[in-house]
Design a protein around this motif. Structure first.
Motif, PDB file in Angstrom:
ATOM      1  N   TYR A  27       3.562  44.988  46.828  1.00 25.90           N
ATOM      2  CA  TYR A  27       2.160  44.609  46.655  1.00 25.90           C
ATOM      3  C   TYR A  27       1.704  44.964  45.240  1.00 25.90           C
ATOM      4  O   TYR A  27       2.163  45.943  44.661  1.00 25.90           O
ATOM      5  N   GLY A  54      -6.377  46.770  60.351  1.00 23.02           N
ATOM      6  CA  GLY A  54      -6.002  45.836  59.309  1.00 23.02           C
ATOM      7  C   GLY A  54      -6.468  46.276  57.932  1.00 23.02           C
ATOM      8  O   GLY A  54      -6.234  45.607  56.933  1.00 23.02           O
ATOM      9  N   SER A  58      -1.817  52.536  57.108  1.00 21.08           N
ATOM     10  CA  SER A  58      -0.448  53.081  57.071  1.00 21.08           C
ATOM     11  C   SER A  58      -0.033  53.514  55.663  1.00 21.08           C
ATOM     12  O   SER A  58       0.571  54.564  55.495  1.00 21.08           O
TER      13      SER A  58
END
Ligand code: ADP
Ligand code: ZN
Length: 621
Positions: A27, A54, A58
């Motif tokens: 990312y 969402g 994590s």
């Protein structure tokens, strides 16, 4: 892990954390508070993280675990998902393992050995493991980078998900005072936050509270006519082949709806507490692992469905609270791609829920709380303002019209329903006064419409002065009036048969002291701006807005992903998320270098799958 100084990305990263994000996860940049949270924990601070589903929780513990020396210990109640979580990390080249009751002694020994020899970056633990002295001693002998307490609301004693084992987690700090702790949850209420901080002894932790908005989810609430048909229409026009969850209140509702969808060609499976454990596990596994499976479920199908590509959540019955509704709809679109939250709601829902509350166990205070929850839910259903503004306000957040809900897309019209309300209420009043009778909505509507049904004649209701005075509206419109009168507290439901009675506020309407504004029943259901044209029909959300050429490529990539996932025995999303496949299909990279710039393609996946993907892209369709 491989040498962290090498990066396939063109931009020069500045911190270890950012370098890790790009190299391992593929990312480009952090989202929201991720960077601050990660920096804080890397530096050894405690954190309490409140972020919607969402939101990207994590990474907030995974990256510090990779950057700090030692192993990140993650406490999670989601035992059934640990294997998938570990598989997903291994696919990224992260050395992860878990310890829980599903393993045999040999498997456990192996993970313990890996932990002790420093061969793990992350260790997932079921909370009950920490009650076992041998686990604590094991942890003492290794080096711990941090403790992450996932689903931290499980410590809240009055919550739905309370896990007694979570209470023991308050002792982590005493035993390992120098190890930073990060607790994470998607539960949005203030009371729960305070309880988590108190019970986990996180007084000195820094709180990170993100907005609970989920902008990619389109909120829609439709009047219920023929709910299964309405649902099928939604699936056919906007979610063909998409994964989704359909919630029903009863087991029978679940069974019937799943059968109906299956008969109509949808890959739908039932899930409720009445099914045997093996069937439940098999249905859940198919939903998680394969593409495009629809699960029809009671709310027993819930926490920890961390499948990123759930494209819709549909409710065929009215949820009992806004909090429950928001949690359930939040399971859509974790990957940030457009998703739909659709609810069908009608008069019968209100009647049924009022009955359930009246008949519920517990004291009056309990019933009042249930009623307040229902009222908030009804207010959301009947609002003519932006749904999201109302939802977020419920969680204490202020916002402006969102542009991505049904009332924003097709502004609701209101009308002066005072006279209609007076007609209906006076019919209820006359039945009570003149006949000492109470009836449900159906009979009263028949009376107003002047219908000489058998039941009307049997009771001489055609002799009432209100007989036939309401022909300006149709049955559906009258039902809408009744529903809204109930929602506004101008009418009430009573008893086992759901008969209608007046409230104190009814008098104000009958006495002309109060005007009644009603929401006009939409003739056509509101639907997404994208989905409204004919051309958009039969298109899955996953391929919506993709250019024509890219659609074919995307489908080939999906087929490749499904085959690869089957071969490796992992869920499809562990290979790549839809968002990554979409970007590959659009950019059609022709070299490994170009492929590596796609979001979600980190070093490990580039090495494993890069060549296959390039071959697939160049091969003739
Ligand atoms: P949560 O646990 O908060 O529900 P996840 O950690 O599962 O959320 O993250 C949701 C999705 O967002 C995942 O698909 C994850 O890979 C993705 N994601 C998280 N952080 C980023 C980021 N900085 N850039 C791109 N995608 C991200
Ligand atoms: Zn809106």
């Amino acid at each position: 892990m491989a040498d962290p100084t090498e990066t396939p990305h063109p931009t020069a990263p500045t911190t270890d954390a950012l370098r890790c994000l790009q190299r391992v996860f593929g990312y480009d940049a952090f989202r929201g508070d991720q960077e601050q949270i990660i920096e804080h924990v890397v530096a050894g601070g405690d954190a309490l993280v409140l972020m919607p589903t969402g939101g990207g929780k994590s990474l907030c513990y995974q990256i510090p675990a990779l950057v700090r020396p030692g192993v990140g210990v993650v406490v999670s109640p989601l035992i059934a998902l640990m294997q998938d979580q570990v598989d997903a990390l291994r696919a990224l080249g992260v050395r992860a393992g878990f310890l829980n009751s599903t393993q045999d002694l040999d498997e456990r020994r192996m993970v313990e050995a890996e932990f002790l020899s420093g061969e793990l970056d992350l260790l997932y633990l079921a909370p009950e493991r920490l009650r076992v002295e041998s686990t604590l001693r094991l942890l003492d002998r290794g080096k711990i980078a941090l403790f992450a307490i996932d689903e931290a609301h499980c410590v809240a004693q009055w919550g739905h998900d309370f896990r007694p084992d979570y209470l023991a987690l308050s002792e982590l700090h005493e035993r390992w005072p120098d190890v930073p702790r990060i607790a994470l949850t998607a539960t949005a209420t203030e009371a729960t936050h305070a309880e988590i901080a108190g019970r986990l002894k996180l007084q000195d932790a820094k709180h990170f509270v993100a907005s609970f908005d989920r902008p990619n989810i389109q909120y829609r609430i439709a009047p219920k006519n023929d709910p299964r048909k309405q649902l099928l229409e939604l699936l056919r026009t906007e979610h063909e082949g998409d994964a989704g969850v359909v919630y029903c209140l009863s087991r029978k509702g679940v069974e019937d709806t799943a059968a109906f969808l299956a008969q109509n060609g949808v890959d739908a499976l039932p899930y409720h507490a009445g099914l045997d454990a093996a069937t439940r596990a098999a249905n859940q596994a198919r939903f998680l692992r394969e593409d495009g499976v629809v699960v029809v479920a009671t709310i027993a199908f819930g926490m920890g469905i961390d499948k990123p590509d759930v494209r819709f959540v549909a409710h065929l019955d009215l949820p009992k609270s806004v909090e429950g509704y928001y949690q359930e709809t939040g399971r859509a679109g974790r990957d940030g791609l457009p998703s739909t939250a659709w609810l069908a709601y009608g008069l019968q829902d209100v009647v049924q829920q009022r009955k359930m509350i009246d008949g519920s166990e517990g004291d009056d205070a309990h019933r009042r709380r249930l009623a307040a929850h229902l009222e908030a839910m009804l207010a959301l259903c009947e609002t003519v303002e932006c749904r999201r503004v109302q939802l977020l306000a419920y969680f204490g957040e202020r916002s402006g019209p969102c542009g991505n809900c049904d009332t924003c897309l097709t502004p609701a019209e209101t009308w002066d329903g005072t006279i209609a309300a007076q007609k209906f209420l006076s019919a209820v009043l006359r039945l009570a006064r003149e006949r000492r009778q109470k009836f449900g909505a159906g009979q009263i509507i028949d009376i107003l419409l002047g219908k000489k049904t058998a039941k009307v004649i049997q009771h001489d209701h055609d002799q009432l002065t209100v007989f036939g005075i309401g022909t300006e509206l149709g049955v559906a419109e009258w039902r809408g009036v009744v529903r809204q009168l109930l929602a506004q507290g101008l009418l009430a439901v009573e008893g086992e048969y759901g008969t209608l009675v007046l409230t104190e506020a009814s008098g104000e309407v009958l006495g002309r002291q109060r005007e009644v504004r009603l929401r006009r029943e939409p003739e056509k259901p509101a639907r997404s701006a994208k989905g409204s044209g004919k051309s958009a029909a039969r298109k899955a959300a996953a391929v919506a807005d993709l250019p024509e050429e890219a659609v074919a490529l995307f489908e080939r990539l999906r087929a490749w992903r499904a085959a690869t996932a089957r071969e490796l025995g992992v869920p499809a999303y562990v290979i790549f998320h839809d968002a990554t496949l979409r970007e590959i299909a659009t950019a059609a990279p022709s070299s490994l270098d170009a492929l590596s710039t796609v979001s979600g393609v980190g070093e490990s996946k580039l090495e494993k799958y890069g060549e296959s993907i390039l071959a697939l892209l160049t091969e003739d369709a």
